[in-house]
Enzyme design. Structure first.
Site, short mmCIF file in Angstrom:
data_model
loop_
_atom_site.label_atom_id
_atom_site.label_comp_id
_atom_site.label_asym_id
_atom_site.label_seq_id
_atom_site.Cartn_x
_atom_site.Cartn_y
_atom_site.Cartn_z
N ASP A 108 -13.59 -5.88 -2.36
CA ASP A 108 -13.60 -5.90 -0.90
C ASP A 108 -14.93 -6.49 -0.46
O ASP A 108 -15.99 -6.03 -0.90
CB ASP A 108 -13.43 -4.48 -0.35
N ASP A 143 0.86 -1.18 0.00
CA ASP A 143 0.00 0.00 0.00
C ASP A 143 0.90 1.23 0.00
O ASP A 143 1.78 1.35 0.85
CB ASP A 143 -0.89 0.02 1.25
#
Lengths: 259, 203
Positions: free
Chosen positions: A130, A11
């Protein structure tokens, strides 16, 4: 026969490495390029860079990260986060990524998947989703719901249906990220991963919850995933790529080993 | 100087970056004259055979590649570049460059657990020695992304194979031409070494 892949997700926020825990309280932990190079040298199979930079005017920093990675890392990698148009995708591919990773923008506008697939080929389009566990309902029969905005916004969309739709629209791979498992290090969501792997005929990458090599073994066998995404267990130096791979080979999985 | 043929077919910069990293001089060019006179040629590519052949013809790169092959220029094909050198491709029913007699065919797999495209890392087995594959050991793996594969009548031109449902050729060669179905530029140190071997190769 193909090897099961070990993929790591980095990330990146404002050009720096971050790791989210349950999608809140992200903290910077280092330099993404140095980290990517280390994993490459350790024998990682693939990388994902996820741009979590909040402001869109900082996107150029990400393009710079991508091209610097491409100069030093000679394994496939994908880039995601904030890609909304074919032009956005084109920029990261030209900077050196093999694949683009689309998530929220594709939920809001599914045509993004077909447009990108047509422009760059299905192999270049990874649909990341997600997923949150909810009570099964008429709208969400599987009990797994698609959420966006880092897990904050439920979309009333069944994860299995969305996975199949993604494949129809031309996604070449799926990343199935369990919001419930993400950051817990308690293991991947095996049921979710397996349900999706059995519902589509494109590769499925399991994400969220990996804390020990045993967890990877479980999701690559019982969970039927083609690849497993690892983050904190590598980023915090708890395990090396070599240790994880040696464990999986010891359990009889076909894994690419480098010296 | 290695000339990387630009015909709008994907990741040319990946090959260029890998060569840069190795300190091997290269240029990307779509100019048929440059390709025809090149010292060495890398012919990479990602995408569909039909569209690729259309561009090659439109830019006169088809005849340039044929001429370079005839002149003895060392040529390395990668992925789509390993398919388009054959006579024919099932993909879009395309007549290809015909530098090597053979056809590019689609995977027809009986095993439903095997997915197409064949995407990921797979072991490459050397079936006869070649200087470009001299560093390979059993079970070494390379990165693949493809739905079609080369099929040759003359197995003497096959230098390596892989297994996916069945055994299929992944490295083919004849005289000054060598081609690999996998992405050498994305296959880690083993792939870089292959590119280095090509840079040194004197067929």
């Amino acid at each position: 026969m193909l090897s099961k892949r070990i993929i790591s997700c980095l990330d990146v926020r404002d050009g720096k490495l971050a790791k989210s825990v349950k999608f809140v309280d992200t903290k910077d932990i280092g330099d993404p390029i140095g980290q990517a190079k280390k994993y490459y040298e350790d024998g990682l199979d693939e990388l994902v860079f996820y741009d979590i930079t909040a402001s869109s005017d900082r996107r150029d920093i990400m393009i710079d990260v991508v091209s610097r990675v491409a100069e030093q890392v000679f394994i496939p990698f994908s880039v995601g986060g904030g890609l909304r148009t074919v032009d956005d995708c084109s920029r990261v591919l030209l900077a050196g990524a093999e694949k683009v990773n689309v998530n929220s923008a594709a939920v809001k506008r599914p045509e993004l998947i077909s447009e990108a697939s047509k422009a760059f080929g299905a192999q270049a389009v990874v649909l990341s989703m997600d997923v949150l566990h909810v009570d099964p309902s008429a709208q969400i029969p599987s009990g797994y719901e698609i959420v966006i905005n880092g897990g904050r916004t439920p979309m009333g969309l069944d994860a299995i249906r969305w996975a199949q739709r993604g494949e129809e629209l031309g996604a070449g791979e799926l990343v199935v990220n369990s919001i419930d498992a993400d950051g817990t290090k308690q293991g991947y969501e095996l049921i979710l991963t397996r349900l999706i792997a059995e519902a589509v005929s494109i590769p499925v990458i399991a994400s969220g919850g990996g804390g020990k090599p045993e967890h990877l073994y479980a999701v690559l066998t019982e969970g039927k995933a083609d690849a497993a995404l690892v983050a904190s267990m590598l980023h915090y130096g708890e395990y090396t790529v070599g240790e994880i791979k040696a464990y999986l080979v010891g359990r009889g999985l076909k894994i690419r080993m480098v010296n | 100087m290695i000339t990387i043929v630009d015909y709008k077919a994907g990741n040319l910069t990946s090959v260029k970056r890998a060569l840069d990293h190795l300190g091997i001089t290269s240029q990307i060019s779509a100019d048929p004259d440059i390709v025809r006179k090149a010292e060495k040629v890398i012919f990479p590519g990602v995408g569909a055979a039909g569209a690729a052949m259309d561009v090659l013809k439109e830019w006169n790169l088809d005849s340039a590649l044929k001429a370079a092959f005839k002149n003895g220029t060392p040529i390395l094909g990668i992925c789509l570049g390993c398919q388009i050198i054959l006579t024919h491709s099932e993909e879009d029913d395309t007549h290809c460059l015909d530098l090597v007699p053979g056809a590019c065919v689609r995977f027809h797999l009986n095993d439903p657990t095997l997915k197409v495209p064949h995407m990921g890392w797979n072991a490459v087995t050397v079936t006869q020695p070649h200087p470009i594959l001299s560093h390979l050991r059993p079970d070494d793996e390379f990165y693949f992304v493809h739905s079609f594969y080369p099929q040759l009548a003359d197995m003497a031109k096959v230098y390596a194979t892989s297994e996916y449902g069945s055994t299929f050729p992944v490295a083919i060669g004849t005289n000054n031409l060598f081609a690999v179905q996998f992405h050498a530029e994305k296959s880690g140190p083993l792939g870089l070494r292959l590119l280095e071997n090509f840079a040194r190769w004197k067929p």
